[in-house]
Design an enzyme around this catalytic site. Structure first.
Site, PDB file in Angstrom:
ATOM      1  N   GLY A   1     -19.260  -5.624 -27.395  1.00  0.00           N
ATOM      2  CA  GLY A   1     -18.385  -4.955 -26.579  1.00  0.00           C
ATOM      3  C   GLY A   1     -18.980  -3.979 -25.570  1.00  0.00           C
ATOM      4  O   GLY A   1     -18.272  -3.077 -25.087  1.00  0.00           O
TER       5      GLY A   1
ATOM      6  N   ILE B   1     -16.941   2.351 -25.148  1.00  0.00           N
ATOM      7  CA  ILE B   1     -16.842   3.043 -26.808  1.00  0.00           C
ATOM      8  C   ILE B   1     -17.834   2.344 -27.682  1.00  0.00           C
ATOM      9  O   ILE B   1     -18.565   2.880 -28.392  1.00  0.00           O
ATOM     10  CB  ILE B   1     -15.628   2.654 -27.492  1.00  0.00           C
ATOM     11  CG1 ILE B   1     -14.507   3.570 -26.517  1.00  0.00           C
ATOM     12  CG2 ILE B   1     -15.449   3.082 -28.938  1.00  0.00           C
ATOM     13  CD1 ILE B   1     -12.944   3.326 -26.990  1.00  0.00           C
TER      14      ILE B   1
ATOM     15  N   GLN C   1     -20.864  -9.925 -22.647  1.00  0.00           N
ATOM     16  CA  GLN C   1     -20.041 -10.919 -21.950  1.00  0.00           C
ATOM     17  C   GLN C   1     -20.366 -11.464 -20.549  1.00  0.00           C
ATOM     18  O   GLN C   1     -20.027 -10.698 -19.776  1.00  0.00           O
ATOM     19  CB  GLN C   1     -18.608 -10.688 -21.830  1.00  0.00           C
ATOM     20  CG  GLN C   1     -17.593 -11.651 -21.480  1.00  0.00           C
ATOM     21  CD  GLN C   1     -16.208 -10.924 -21.172  1.00  0.00           C
ATOM     22  OE1 GLN C   1     -16.057  -9.651 -20.732  1.00  0.00           O
ATOM     23  NE2 GLN C   1     -15.284 -11.739 -20.964  1.00  0.00           N
TER      24      GLN C   1
ATOM     25  N   VAL D   1     -16.005 -14.287 -26.799  1.00  0.00           N
ATOM     26  CA  VAL D   1     -15.291 -14.770 -28.173  1.00  0.00           C
ATOM     27  C   VAL D   1     -14.149 -15.851 -27.932  1.00  0.00           C
ATOM     28  O   VAL D   1     -13.780 -16.432 -28.829  1.00  0.00           O
ATOM     29  CB  VAL D   1     -14.792 -13.585 -28.455  1.00  0.00           C
ATOM     30  CG1 VAL D   1     -15.764 -12.367 -28.933  1.00  0.00           C
ATOM     31  CG2 VAL D   1     -13.776 -12.790 -27.673  1.00  0.00           C
TER      32      VAL D   1
ATOM     33  N   TYR E   1       1.460  -0.279 -22.139  1.00  0.00           N
ATOM     34  CA  TYR E   1       0.580  -0.967 -23.245  1.00  0.00           C
ATOM     35  C   TYR E   1       0.693  -2.136 -23.673  1.00  0.00           C
ATOM     36  O   TYR E   1       0.212  -3.245 -23.841  1.00  0.00           O
ATOM     37  CB  TYR E   1      -0.052   0.056 -24.405  1.00  0.00           C
ATOM     38  CG  TYR E   1      -1.194  -0.225 -25.039  1.00  0.00           C
ATOM     39  CD1 TYR E   1      -2.401   0.165 -24.355  1.00  0.00           C
ATOM     40  CD2 TYR E   1      -1.123  -0.370 -26.369  1.00  0.00           C
ATOM     41  CE1 TYR E   1      -3.466  -0.172 -25.065  1.00  0.00           C
ATOM     42  CE2 TYR E   1      -2.526  -0.725 -26.910  1.00  0.00           C
ATOM     43  CZ  TYR E   1      -3.574  -0.362 -26.354  1.00  0.00           C
ATOM     44  OH  TYR E   1      -4.998  -0.418 -27.159  1.00  0.00           O
TER      45      TYR E   1
ATOM     46  N   LYS F   1      -2.820  -4.872 -30.965  1.00  0.00           N
ATOM     47  CA  LYS F   1      -3.483  -3.890 -32.064  1.00  0.00           C
ATOM     48  C   LYS F   1      -2.742  -3.868 -33.299  1.00  0.00           C
ATOM     49  O   LYS F   1      -3.549  -3.521 -34.285  1.00  0.00           O
ATOM     50  CB  LYS F   1      -3.368  -2.589 -31.262  1.00  0.00           C
ATOM     51  CG  LYS F   1      -4.283  -2.542 -29.980  1.00  0.00           C
ATOM     52  CD  LYS F   1      -5.796  -2.945 -30.262  1.00  0.00           C
ATOM     53  CE  LYS F   1      -6.799  -2.357 -29.051  1.00  0.00           C
ATOM     54  NZ  LYS F   1      -8.237  -3.074 -29.202  1.00  0.00           N
TER      55      LYS F   1
ATOM     56  N   ARG G   1     -11.814   7.186 -20.774  1.00  0.00           N
ATOM     57  CA  ARG G   1     -12.078   6.734 -19.410  1.00  0.00           C
ATOM     58  C   ARG G   1     -13.055   5.523 -19.452  1.00  0.00           C
ATOM     59  O   ARG G   1     -14.023   5.801 -18.857  1.00  0.00           O
ATOM     60  CB  ARG G   1     -12.487   7.648 -18.524  1.00  0.00           C
ATOM     61  CG  ARG G   1     -11.174   8.714 -18.338  1.00  0.00           C
ATOM     62  CD  ARG G   1     -11.539   9.795 -17.516  1.00  0.00           C
ATOM     63  NE  ARG G   1     -10.986  11.181 -17.886  1.00  0.00           N
ATOM     64  CZ  ARG G   1      -9.680  11.144 -16.914  1.00  0.00           C
ATOM     65  NH1 ARG G   1      -9.585  10.483 -15.818  1.00  0.00           N
ATOM     66  NH2 ARG G   1      -8.864  12.111 -17.009  1.00  0.00           N
TER      67      ARG G   1
ATOM     68  N   LEU H   1     -13.958   1.002 -18.881  1.00  0.00           N
ATOM     69  CA  LEU H   1     -13.250   0.048 -17.924  1.00  0.00           C
ATOM     70  C   LEU H   1     -11.838  -0.596 -18.542  1.00  0.00           C
ATOM     71  O   LEU H   1     -11.097  -0.771 -17.796  1.00  0.00           O
ATOM     72  CB  LEU H   1     -14.380  -1.110 -17.943  1.00  0.00           C
ATOM     73  CG  LEU H   1     -14.313  -1.903 -16.778  1.00  0.00           C
ATOM     74  CD1 LEU H   1     -14.850  -1.169 -15.645  1.00  0.00           C
ATOM     75  CD2 LEU H   1     -15.665  -2.955 -17.092  1.00  0.00           C
ATOM     76  N   ALA H   2     -11.845  -0.867 -19.661  1.00  0.00           N
ATOM     77  CA  ALA H   2     -10.736  -1.284 -20.383  1.00  0.00           C
ATOM     78  C   ALA H   2      -9.372  -0.300 -20.373  1.00  0.00           C
ATOM     79  O   ALA H   2      -8.451  -0.633 -19.998  1.00  0.00           O
ATOM     80  CB  ALA H   2     -10.796  -1.826 -21.893  1.00  0.00           C
TER      81      ALA H   2
END
Ligand code: NAD
Length: 264
Positions: free
Chosen positions: A14, A21, A41, A66, A156, A163, A193, A195-196
């Site tokens: 990731g 993160i 990715q 994935v 969200y 989640k 802050r 990208l995702a």
């Protein structure tokens, strides 16, 4: 004694760039002596991850999407061949159509619902099954979640539903894999802050609100999540499994902010 992660080998999934993160956790682990492998990715992310992996002393950089089981198989085959044994995994992967990270949840399409669940929830289980086979001396797995799982956060939407399912899967995996000495936990990070993070509608408002109304009124940085990752992936957290550990400045405990805060 000696470095906390000395002799430990783990997979980091990731990292997109140096704001990810996963990168915050990876560099904390590397600083404590862990040996790391990274997945990326696609080639354009690969070009960004390469120098980061090199700076963490990593020799294994593997492509992996994935949604493609063959690419997951290939990545784990390489790990088995190169290392044989795996000690930990970081899963920091999520995706939803940006057009549905705004507006109403009720308008979610079937296609994006399934894709969001596949990439953001099922992928962790799919990785856990493969990783567990290599964790022959026990291990620890961590995934990343957000408080939109249990409470409604603006925009969200379907990601909150994914989640919630991801957090439930952490508990089921903790039981399935516990008998093999493998611990499974989630870090629930406050808004960051990345990208995702920036793909969610009104992201700036959400960052600011969290910072203003959390007990700790400071932004959440990579090192803060990195510290939690180091704890959950090392023996410091032996006997901790199935947890959702918040690194959100304490925001999740708040019912209502104090009146003075709203006036400020
Ligand atoms: P990021 O954009 O840096 O990382 C997301 C990663 O997901 C990227 O590396 C991307 O390549 C990967 N990914 C997406 N689809 C993939 C696929 N099909 N195959 C393989 N990889 C894929 O953003 P981030 O904020 O570091 O996100 C990491 C995790 O942290 C996510 O699960 C996210 O939901 C979670 N999280 C983020 C925040 C935040 O505010 N940024 C808060 C809490 C939790």
């Amino acid at each position: 004694t000696g470095p906390l992660m000395k002799g430990r080998r783990g997979l980091i999934m990731g990292v997109a760039n140096d704001h990810s993160i996963a990168w915050g956790i990876a560099r904390a682990l590397a600083a404590h002596g862990a040996e790391l492998a990274f997945t990326y990715q696609g080639e354009s992310f690969g070009r960004r991850v390469k120098p980061l992996a090199a700076s963490a002393g990593s020799k294994l950089l593997l492509p992996c999407d994935v949604t493609d089981p063959a690419s997951l198989d290939a990545a784990f085959e390489t790990l088995e061949k190169e290392w044989g044994v795996l000690d930990f995994v970081v899963h920091a992967i999520a995706h939803s159509d940006k057009n549905e990270l705004k507006g109403r949840y009720v308008d979610t399409t079937r296609e994006n619902f399934l894709r969001t669940m596949d990439i953001s929830c099922f992928s962790f289980t799919d990785v856990a099954r493969r990783a567990a086979k290599l964790m022959t001396r026990g291990g620890s797995m961590v995934t990343l979640t957000y408080g939109g799982s249990t409470r409604v956060m603006p925009n969200y939407n379907v990601m909150g539903v994914a989640k919630a399912a991801l957090e439930a899967s952490v508990r089921y995996l903790a039981v399935d894999l516990g008998r093999h000495g493998i611990r499974v936990n989630a870090i629930s990070a406050g808004p960051m802050r990345t990208l995702a993070g920036s793909a969610v509608g009104d992201a700036r408002f959400v960052f600011k609100w969290n910072k203003t109304h959390a007990p700790i009124k400071e932004s959440i940085e990579l090192d803060h999540v990195g510290g939690a990752g180091l704890y959950l992936l090392s023996d410091l957290s032996a006997r901790v499994s199935g947890e959702v550990h918040h690194v959100d400045g304490g925001y999740n405990i708040i019912g209502l902010p104090r009146a003075e805060e709203l006036k400020a």
